[in-house]
Design a protein around this motif. Structure first.
Motif, short mmCIF file in Angstrom:
data_model
loop_
_atom_site.label_atom_id
_atom_site.label_comp_id
_atom_site.label_asym_id
_atom_site.label_seq_id
_atom_site.Cartn_x
_atom_site.Cartn_y
_atom_site.Cartn_z
N GLU A 171 36.44 55.15 51.52
CA GLU A 171 35.96 54.42 52.69
C GLU A 171 34.88 53.42 52.30
N LEU A 172 34.03 53.78 51.36
CA LEU A 172 32.98 52.88 50.91
C LEU A 172 33.60 51.68 50.18
N MET A 173 34.63 51.93 49.38
CA MET A 173 35.33 50.83 48.72
C MET A 173 35.95 49.86 49.72
N ILE A 202 33.05 46.30 38.50
CA ILE A 202 33.53 44.93 38.29
C ILE A 202 33.25 44.06 39.50
N PHE A 203 33.59 44.56 40.69
CA PHE A 203 33.43 43.72 41.88
C PHE A 203 31.98 43.33 42.11
N TYR A 204 31.09 44.31 42.14
CA TYR A 204 29.70 43.98 42.46
C TYR A 204 29.02 43.17 41.36
N THR A 205 29.43 43.37 40.12
CA THR A 205 28.88 42.57 39.03
C THR A 205 29.41 41.15 39.09
N ALA A 206 30.69 41.00 39.40
CA ALA A 206 31.28 39.65 39.57
C ALA A 206 30.60 38.93 40.73
N ASP A 207 30.37 39.65 41.81
CA ASP A 207 29.71 39.06 42.99
C ASP A 207 28.29 38.62 42.64
N TYR A 208 27.61 39.41 41.84
CA TYR A 208 26.25 39.06 41.44
C TYR A 208 26.23 37.77 40.63
N SER A 229 46.48 45.86 38.81
CA SER A 229 47.91 45.76 38.54
C SER A 229 48.38 46.91 37.65
N SER A 230 47.63 47.20 36.58
CA SER A 230 48.05 48.22 35.63
C SER A 230 47.99 49.62 36.22
N LYS A 231 47.08 49.83 37.18
CA LYS A 231 46.93 51.15 37.79
C LYS A 231 47.63 51.26 39.14
N HIS A 232 48.24 50.14 39.59
CA HIS A 232 48.99 50.13 40.85
C HIS A 232 48.10 50.51 42.04
N VAL A 233 46.92 49.92 42.09
CA VAL A 233 46.02 50.15 43.22
C VAL A 233 45.68 48.81 43.85
N THR A 234 45.41 48.83 45.15
CA THR A 234 45.14 47.58 45.85
C THR A 234 43.83 47.59 46.62
N TYR A 235 43.04 48.68 46.51
CA TYR A 235 41.81 48.78 47.28
C TYR A 235 40.91 47.55 47.11
N TYR A 236 40.75 47.11 45.87
CA TYR A 236 39.78 46.04 45.60
C TYR A 236 40.41 44.64 45.55
N LEU A 237 41.72 44.56 45.59
CA LEU A 237 42.34 43.24 45.47
C LEU A 237 41.92 42.26 46.58
N PRO A 238 41.82 42.67 47.85
CA PRO A 238 41.37 41.70 48.86
C PRO A 238 39.99 41.13 48.55
N ILE A 267 47.46 44.59 54.04
CA ILE A 267 48.09 45.79 53.46
C ILE A 267 47.13 46.96 53.47
N ASN A 268 45.85 46.68 53.16
CA ASN A 268 44.84 47.73 53.06
C ASN A 268 44.06 47.94 54.36
N HIS A 269 44.45 47.22 55.42
CA HIS A 269 43.76 47.33 56.71
C HIS A 269 42.27 47.01 56.57
N ASN A 270 41.98 46.01 55.74
CA ASN A 270 40.59 45.60 55.52
C ASN A 270 40.26 44.47 56.49
N GLU A 271 39.72 44.84 57.65
CA GLU A 271 39.42 43.86 58.69
C GLU A 271 38.26 42.95 58.30
N VAL A 272 37.36 43.45 57.47
CA VAL A 272 36.21 42.64 57.05
C VAL A 272 36.68 41.40 56.31
N ILE A 273 37.57 41.59 55.33
CA ILE A 273 38.07 40.44 54.56
C ILE A 273 38.92 39.53 55.43
#
Length: 297
Positions: free
Chosen positions: A80-82, A202-208, A230-239, A272-278
């Motif tokens: 949920e935090l992600m 990765i995300f928060y460091t890239a954002d910084y 892509s390699s791990k087949h996860v989409t949480y952080y892609l948006p 896809i991830n129901h991320n309304e914020v993005i």
């Protein structure tokens, strides 16, 4: 009883026998158990297992236990935090009882989650640093677990939001070094859940680095994150990664086609991830682009 499972978990957590048995039993008792299979009293074995995030039943292949429930709850809070779903995480933090979590890996996860939540919601620096210090000064004294790196990033987020950029830079440089060592020179991301936590780094460091207008470094991290997704087949952080890439493209005066493609991709993955914020951020960004274009015309 699967004593090798016990030993493997202790070594995975990089806990010495002295550290593991502190306050529970003597090192000799633990050594006899690991070397000769001499089982100590059930109360001692239960405490040793709990500190490792195991139960006696798990050593006997019975995984239905309270620790499993706690682990699942913490994993759900982490998800949920992600996803930036702060309301349920805040409810969890208000109700959580840390004294009931005795296993070292679960305690590290608990303090990381509460500390990061507090950093992202601008809570008191004392509260934030207290949680991270539980990891850095007690639970992971040798600073070899992923939770130390997450504590660094959480500290960096706090200092960035307080405009103490020299301190923020200190922590994000540590995370940047770790990310490159982990993904470029080794393959540590195979451990359970760690690849998702590396994506958080990765995300928060890239954002910084994007906030510092260091778009080359930020984009490099974004690409590492997309490749890992892509390699791990996860989409949480892609948006979030795709939207950050779009923002970097806008600041870098990229062509409209590139910007629109990145925004389209961010929107697709957000749905896809129901991320309304993005989804809202994409819509707002497109309105700004349209208004800017109309003003120029």
């Amino acid at each position: 009883m699967d004593i090798e499972k016990f030993i493997r978990r202790r070594k995975e957590l990089k806990l010495s026998q002295v550290k593991l048995c502190k306050g529970i039993c003597t090192q000799a008792t633990l050594s006899k158990f690991e070397r000769n299979g001499r089982v100590p009293s059930l109360s001692i074995l239960d405490k040793l297992c709990a500190r490792l995030g195991l139960t006696v039943d798990e050593l006997n292949d019975n995984t239905t236990n309270s620790l499993t429930v706690v682990r699942r709850q913490l994993d759900e809070v982490e998800r949920e935090l992600m996803m930036e779903e702060y309301q349920p995480v805040q409810k969890w933090a208000a109700e959580a009882d840390e004294s009931k979590i005795t296993a070292i890996p679960l305690r590290m996860q608990f303090f990381y989650l509460r500390g990061l939540l507090n950093a992202l919601t601008n809570k008191s620096p004392d509260d934030i640093l207290f949680d991270f210090s539980q990891i850095l000064d007690d639970l992971d004294e040798v600073h070899q677990s992923i939770f130390t790196q997450l504590a660094y990033v959480g500290s960096g987020i706090m200092y960035r939001r307080r405009h103490q950029l020299a301190r923020a830079d200190f922590f994000f440089k540590k995370a940047y070094t770790y990310i490159n060592q982990t993904l470029v020179t080794s393959e540590k991301s195979d451990q359970v859940n760690n690849y998702l936590r590396i994506l958080t780094l990765i995300f928060y460091t890239a954002d910084y680095y994007a906030s510092k207008k260091d778009y080359d470094r930020s984009n490099k991290l974004i690409q590492l994150g997309v490749t890992l997704c892509s390699s791990k087949h996860v989409t949480y952080y892609l948006p979030r990664l795709k939207f950050l890439a779009a923002e970097n493209a806008i600041h870098g005066n990229a062509e409209a086609e590139v910007i629109n493609r990145l925004l389209d991709e961010a929107l697709v993955f957000a749905r896809i991830n129901h991320n309304e914020v993005i989804q809202m951020r994409v819509a707002a960004t497109r309105n700004i682009i349209r208004n800017t274009k109309n003003t120029v015309d």
